[in-house]
Design an enzyme around this catalytic site. Structure first.
Site, mmCIF file in Angstrom:
data_model
loop_
_atom_site.group_PDB
_atom_site.id
_atom_site.type_symbol
_atom_site.label_atom_id
_atom_site.label_comp_id
_atom_site.label_asym_id
_atom_site.label_seq_id
_atom_site.Cartn_x
_atom_site.Cartn_y
_atom_site.Cartn_z
ATOM 1 N N LYS A 119 -9.444 10.622 6.517
ATOM 2 C CA LYS A 119 -8.966 11.631 5.462
ATOM 3 C C LYS A 119 -8.683 10.963 4.192
ATOM 4 O O LYS A 119 -8.504 9.395 4.298
ATOM 5 C CB LYS A 119 -7.574 12.160 5.969
ATOM 6 C CG LYS A 119 -6.689 11.320 6.771
ATOM 7 C CD LYS A 119 -5.478 12.002 7.290
ATOM 8 C CE LYS A 119 -4.343 11.227 8.208
ATOM 9 N NZ LYS A 119 -5.234 11.071 9.460
ATOM 10 N N SER B 26 0.331 3.811 8.991
ATOM 11 C CA SER B 26 0.151 4.956 8.101
ATOM 12 C C SER B 26 1.383 5.147 7.304
ATOM 13 O O SER B 26 1.909 4.483 6.441
ATOM 14 C CB SER B 26 -0.203 6.168 8.848
ATOM 15 O OG SER B 26 -0.454 7.272 8.074
ATOM 16 N N HIS B 27 2.227 6.240 7.535
ATOM 17 C CA HIS B 27 3.248 6.789 6.808
ATOM 18 C C HIS B 27 4.570 6.296 7.257
ATOM 19 O O HIS B 27 5.650 6.690 6.833
ATOM 20 C CB HIS B 27 3.173 8.532 6.777
ATOM 21 C CG HIS B 27 3.374 8.950 8.116
ATOM 22 N ND1 HIS B 27 2.088 8.741 8.999
ATOM 23 C CD2 HIS B 27 4.027 9.587 8.819
ATOM 24 C CE1 HIS B 27 2.388 9.567 10.321
ATOM 25 N NE2 HIS B 27 3.512 9.751 10.336
ATOM 26 N N ASP C 59 0.234 8.209 0.903
ATOM 27 C CA ASP C 59 1.339 7.877 1.982
ATOM 28 C C ASP C 59 0.906 6.201 2.064
ATOM 29 O O ASP C 59 0.343 5.735 1.281
ATOM 30 C CB ASP C 59 1.042 8.492 3.227
ATOM 31 C CG ASP C 59 -0.395 8.200 3.776
ATOM 32 O OD1 ASP C 59 -1.319 7.881 3.194
ATOM 33 O OD2 ASP C 59 -0.464 7.971 5.210
ATOM 34 N N ASP D 293 -4.323 7.834 3.359
ATOM 35 C CA ASP D 293 -5.126 8.592 3.633
ATOM 36 C C ASP D 293 -4.543 10.032 3.587
ATOM 37 O O ASP D 293 -5.190 10.947 4.067
ATOM 38 C CB ASP D 293 -5.594 8.383 5.175
ATOM 39 C CG ASP D 293 -4.616 8.323 6.124
ATOM 40 O OD1 ASP D 293 -3.463 8.349 5.787
ATOM 41 O OD2 ASP D 293 -4.825 7.975 7.271
ATOM 42 N N ARG D 294 -3.273 10.325 3.061
ATOM 43 C CA ARG D 294 -2.646 11.397 3.203
ATOM 44 C C ARG D 294 -2.280 11.633 1.725
ATOM 45 O O ARG D 294 -2.192 10.955 0.787
ATOM 46 C CB ARG D 294 -1.388 11.434 3.666
ATOM 47 C CG ARG D 294 -1.649 11.211 5.437
ATOM 48 C CD ARG D 294 -0.298 11.378 6.195
ATOM 49 N NE ARG D 294 -0.466 10.907 7.385
ATOM 50 C CZ ARG D 294 0.064 11.727 8.538
ATOM 51 N NH1 ARG D 294 0.949 12.343 8.364
ATOM 52 N NH2 ARG D 294 -0.347 11.233 9.765
ATOM 53 N N ASP E 125 -0.852 3.892 3.974
ATOM 54 C CA ASP E 125 -2.331 3.544 3.830
ATOM 55 C C ASP E 125 -3.183 4.220 2.983
ATOM 56 O O ASP E 125 -4.622 4.011 2.811
ATOM 57 C CB ASP E 125 -3.005 3.405 5.208
ATOM 58 C CG ASP E 125 -3.017 4.682 5.966
ATOM 59 O OD1 ASP E 125 -2.445 5.599 5.628
ATOM 60 O OD2 ASP E 125 -3.660 4.849 6.901
#
Length: 544
Positions: free
Chosen positions: A377, A113-114, A278, A282-283, A280
């Site tokens: 998300k 992710s982030h 971010d 999703d944010r 991947d």
């Protein structure tokens, strides 16, 4: 089908966290480490013969190497069909989209992710189920149990599959379809939003925007949707080429790490609208000219304006938010006469509510929002939602937010992160708070009386499962709150997150500074937890 059964021994540290297993790349590069976790996953989900799978990741270092291993193991375990994003790329929301579109049995998403990437950075892996969402706790717990007893894994002896050419290939009797990483997701977005209305907005001389992909996975998606399909000016998307190390940056879309975008949006010549996503995809972070929208406010505002978007014009069934997310969305739900749900942190907890049509929009304070269109998300979805609202209302971001506060009141809200604390120190903080819980209710601090103090437990209204120990809550008369959690998304030490919230409906105070408004609660949060005493930290690493 030629495959080998390899003898192995368990690792004891493969317990999935909030969203899968995340470790340093060097940990995953250990002999049999990735293979053990993948086989434990296959063992946990049962007979894989004849089943289908989606595989993709955010393009970080080790992504393609891991995909080749997973493909060979999938073939050896009996999968007959796999869809893989071209060059191994699929954003997390795009992977959810593809799982649902092709009705796959599940998917394996490779991302941290982030978190930072590169040879010395982080890597991650998680399993998503057939609804496109992260595996529920029943599956992640089973994966961990299998990881502790694993004795061998199966892997094909075939050569690697070329991931750069779109088309169908064969691996040990398993069909591998290399698909366009972007098109399925972009097509889905066109069914949700009014692309013509957004395109008309982007064509106006008075409107300008900037989207920062942070050298991560959303670059190709943002360029295709914003610049190609919607006609935004070339260069609207910055840092749009995904790099294995994310240009040595920290692809977390907040005011601290998205510094290039923040500097432009808070300059004298700021664009009208700014956004970032971010690692991947999703944010999201939403900005107006010299104006920051908190993720909690963003969720509430999307819900309050959902009827302006074609996919939600007939209304929402409900709104769900994670427990630490501010209660702003609850006020919208109350006015709309729909259900409001409070869940633990982790998108997997929204899946049952979405599947049962008990919620349409979901959000987390950690810059994540989404809806029932997928089961993750979705950063770009949130950006397009805001663009659709801006196009329909013809106002600035700041005007829309301020009018929302005037209607619903404002939940002043902040999150203080203390990153990479030694685990023992972080546990001391939480244990100290836990020990105080039985005696806090009824006490008064700085003029506020504690109305409840607990460690949040969630009872799922759909499957009746119970998730306990989800974060310490201290609530006060009038709705003010302090929440403490240890985050499960890092790979080094522990991240202590402290959430502070206070509601205000006095119109004369709605534009007050957040940190100043919450100063006494911030001081109380530090003193109750003895953060300085236990950790030596006098200031947070990140404030949002």
């Amino acid at each position: 089908m030629a495959h080998t059964t390899v003898t192995t021994t368990p690792f004891t540290d493969q317990k999935p966290g909030t969203s899968g297993l995340r470790k340093k790349v060097t940990v995953f590069q250990q002999a049999n480490y990735l293979e053990n976790f993948v086989q434990a996953t296959f063992n946990a989900i049962g007979d894989c013969v004849g089943k289908s799978l989606v595989i993709g990741g955010d393009g970080r270092f080790y992504n393609q190497t891991a995909i080749q291993i997973i493909l060979k193991m999938a073939a050896a375990n009996g999968f007959t069909q796999v869809w893989v994003g071209q060059n191994g790329i699929l954003s997390t929301p795009a992977a959810s989209c593809v799982i649902r579109k092709y009705q796959a049995f599940g998917g394996i998403i490779l991302s941290a992710s982030h978190n930072p990437a590169g040879q010395d950075g982080d890597f991650g892996i998680k399993f998503n189920t057939s609804n496109g969402g992260p595996a529920p706790e029943s599956i992640t717990e089973a994966i961990f149990e299998h990881s502790l007893t694993i004795k061998d894994y199966k892997i094909s002896n075939d050569a690697d599959v070329a991931l750069d050419e779109i088309g169908s290939k064969e691996l040990s009797g398993m069909t591998v379809d290399i698909i366009d990483s972007v098109s399925d997701y972009a097509d889905l977005m066109e069914t949700i939003f009014d692309f013509k209305q957004i395109a008309d907005l982007l064509a106006k001389d008075s409107f300008s925007m900037r989207f920062d992909a942070m050298h991560a996975v959303t670059g190709p998606y943002a360029k295709e949707i914003l610049e190609n399909r919607l006609g935004a000016e070339k260069g609207t998307v910055i840092n749009g080429i995904p790099l294995p190390d994310f240009a040595k940056g920290h692809p977390d879309p907040n005011l601290t790490y998205a510094e290039e975008l923040v500097a432009e949006m808070f300059s004298d010549h700021a664009p009208v609208f700014g956004a970032a996503s971010d690692g991947d995809g999703d944010r999201n972070m939403i900005l107006g000219a010299n104006f920051f929208v908190t993720p909690s406010d963003s969720l509430a505002i999307l819900a309050a304006n959902a009827d302006l978007v074609p996919a939600y014009k007939d209304g929402l069934s409900g709104i769900a938010r994670s427990m630490p997310t501010s209660q702003a969305a609850d006020r919208v739900a109350e006015k709309l006469g729909i259900e409001a749900h409070e869940t633990p942190t982790g998108w997997k907890f929204f899946g049952n509510l979405l599947d049962a049509d008990r919620a349409t929009l979901c959000g987390e304070e950690s810059f994540g929002t989404g809806s029932n269109h997928i089961r993750e998300k979705d950063g770009l979805w949130a950006v397009l939602f805001w663009l659709n609202i801006l196009a329909a209302r013809g106002q600035s971001v700041a005007d829309i937010v301020i009018q929302h506060w005037q209607t619903f009141g404002r939940n002043f809200y902040t999150r203080h992160d203390y990153e990479a604390i030694p685990n023992a120190e972080a546990e001391q903080v939480m244990q100290h708070l836990e020990d105080q819980l039985p005696t806090l209710t009824g006490k008064t601090f700085k003029g506020r009386t504690v109305s409840y103090a607990d460690n949040f437990s969630y009872h799922d209204p759909i499957d009746n499962s119970v998730s306990s120990q989800q974060g310490i809550r201290i609530g006060f008369d009038g709705g003010d709150r302090i929440v403490y959690r240890l985050s499960g998304t890092g790979t080094e030490g522990a991240t202590l997150r402290v959430y502070i919230e206070s509601y205000e409906d006095d119109k004369a105070k709605l534009l007050d500074d957040t940190q100043q408004t919450l100063a006494d609660l911030i001081e109380l949060a530090d003193s109750l937890a003895k953060i300085v005493d236990f950790t030596g930290r006098t200031t947070p690493t990140v404030i949002t």
